[in-house]
Motif scaffolding. Structure first.
Motif, short mmCIF file in Angstrom:
data_model
loop_
_atom_site.label_atom_id
_atom_site.label_comp_id
_atom_site.label_asym_id
_atom_site.label_seq_id
_atom_site.Cartn_x
_atom_site.Cartn_y
_atom_site.Cartn_z
N GLY A 1 0.82 -1.20 0.00
CA GLY A 1 0.00 0.00 0.00
C GLY A 1 0.85 1.25 0.00
O GLY A 1 1.99 1.25 0.48
N LYS A 2 0.30 2.32 -0.54
CA LYS A 2 0.99 3.61 -0.55
C LYS A 2 -0.01 4.73 -0.30
O LYS A 2 -1.02 4.86 -1.02
CB LYS A 2 1.70 3.85 -1.89
CG LYS A 2 2.49 5.15 -1.94
CD LYS A 2 3.66 5.16 -0.96
CE LYS A 2 4.46 6.46 -1.04
NZ LYS A 2 5.61 6.46 -0.09
N VAL A 3 0.27 5.52 0.75
CA VAL A 3 -0.56 6.68 1.09
C VAL A 3 0.32 7.90 1.09
O VAL A 3 1.37 7.92 1.75
CB VAL A 3 -1.23 6.49 2.46
CG1 VAL A 3 -2.10 7.71 2.79
CG2 VAL A 3 -2.06 5.22 2.50
N TYR A 4 -0.09 8.92 0.37
CA TYR A 4 0.64 10.19 0.35
C TYR A 4 -0.03 11.17 1.34
O TYR A 4 -1.25 11.22 1.44
CB TYR A 4 0.66 10.80 -1.05
CG TYR A 4 1.44 9.98 -2.04
CD1 TYR A 4 2.83 10.00 -2.05
CD2 TYR A 4 0.80 9.15 -2.97
CE1 TYR A 4 3.56 9.24 -2.96
CE2 TYR A 4 1.51 8.39 -3.88
CZ TYR A 4 2.90 8.45 -3.87
OH TYR A 4 3.62 7.68 -4.76
N SER A 5 0.79 11.92 2.06
CA SER A 5 0.32 12.90 3.05
C SER A 5 -0.69 12.30 4.02
O SER A 5 -1.80 12.83 4.21
CB SER A 5 -0.31 14.12 2.34
OG SER A 5 0.59 14.71 1.44
N PRO A 6 -0.33 11.15 4.66
CA PRO A 6 -1.29 10.50 5.56
C PRO A 6 -1.67 11.39 6.75
O PRO A 6 -0.84 12.12 7.29
CB PRO A 6 -0.54 9.26 6.03
CG PRO A 6 0.91 9.59 5.85
CD PRO A 6 0.98 10.48 4.65
N GLY A 7 -2.94 11.32 7.12
CA GLY A 7 -3.42 12.04 8.29
C GLY A 7 -3.68 13.52 8.07
O GLY A 7 -3.99 14.24 9.02
#
Length: 251
Positions: free
Chosen positions: A15-21
């Motif tokens: 998985g890849k999340v950019y700018s999490p939160g």
């Protein structure tokens, strides 16, 4: 690919999340499970923003995942430091892009030989290997030509030769026919098939279903999720792999 063989590419719930939160958070890739064997020709297809380029960057060790695991030829890339990762990328993976990315003041031979400089190969051996690789892609007689003196298809062949110069087992091609006319694109796809037959693993990123149809297996990406298209496999050998949700396949 038999159960005993180690996949050349294996992702587990990647998985890849950019700018999490943050309010700008973007989930680019969700729980991607992928098993690719040595000598496979695989297409990863999807529209712009579907996550296919994110996946390619993770497979190519150009980016790090937010979750999950990536094994490249059996090696967990998360266990490598920066120097070890650079060596793995140099030795295991060749990159081909839509834009060719050739240096305009260098000849075809010099462009192809350039990666060998980073591997500290002596200049004479560098030139010999570069010429052999140009011959292998059908451009032995164009070694002294600069990119501006070559057609688009010839420039892409030079780029493929450069990607192959370190003899990597994996070739990642991001929209490699996107800047070419259809006939030239067919020639480049035929070259990828020959490379597959020489035991290279080819992973083709494309938005074009006609281009993807040349591959033995097709994965489709939508909104960061990946699904294998059923009915595709090693068509030339008559072996068709079933649709598989992930590495926990049944024997």
């Amino acid at each position: 690919m038999t159960g005993a063989e180690v996949p050349i590419i294996e992702t587990r719930a990647l998985g890849k999340v950019y700018s999490p939160g943050t309010q700008a958070e973007v989930v680019a890739l969700r729980h991607a499970d992928l098993r690719i064997g040595r000598g496979d020709f695989v297409a990863i297809m999807g529209p712009s923003g579907s996550g296919k380029s994110t996946l390619m960057n993770l497979i190519g060790c150009l980016d790090t995942p937010s979750s999950g695991q990536y094994l490249c030829d059996g090696i967990d890339v998360a266990t490598l430091d920066a120097e070890e990762l650079a060596v793995l990328r140099r030795d295991k993976i060749g990159f081909v892009f839509q834009g060719f990315n050739l240096l305009p003041r260098m000849s075809a031979l010099e462009n192809v030989a350039m990666p060998l400089g980073y591997a500290q190969v002596p200049p004479d051996e560098r030139r010999e290997l570069a010429h052999e690789t140009l011959v292998a892609v059908g451009l032995g007689d164009r070694a002294s030509h600069r990119p501006s003196e070559l057609s688009g298809g010839q420039q892409q062949r030079v780029a493929i030769a450069r990607a192959l110069i370190n003899r990597p087992p994996i070739l990642l091609a991001d929209e490699p026919t996107g800047a070419l006319d259809s006939r030239t694109g067919e020639e480049i796809l035929a070259l990828f098939k020959r490379l597959r037959d020489d035991d290279h693993t080819v992973v083709l990123i494309t938005h074009d279903a006609e281009v993807a149809a040349h591959a033995g297996r097709i994965f489709v990406m939508r909104d960061g999720e990946m699904h294998e298209e059923p009915g595709f496999g090693s068509r030339e050998s008559g072996v068709v792999e079933p649709q598989i949700p992930g590495p926990g396949r049944a024997p």
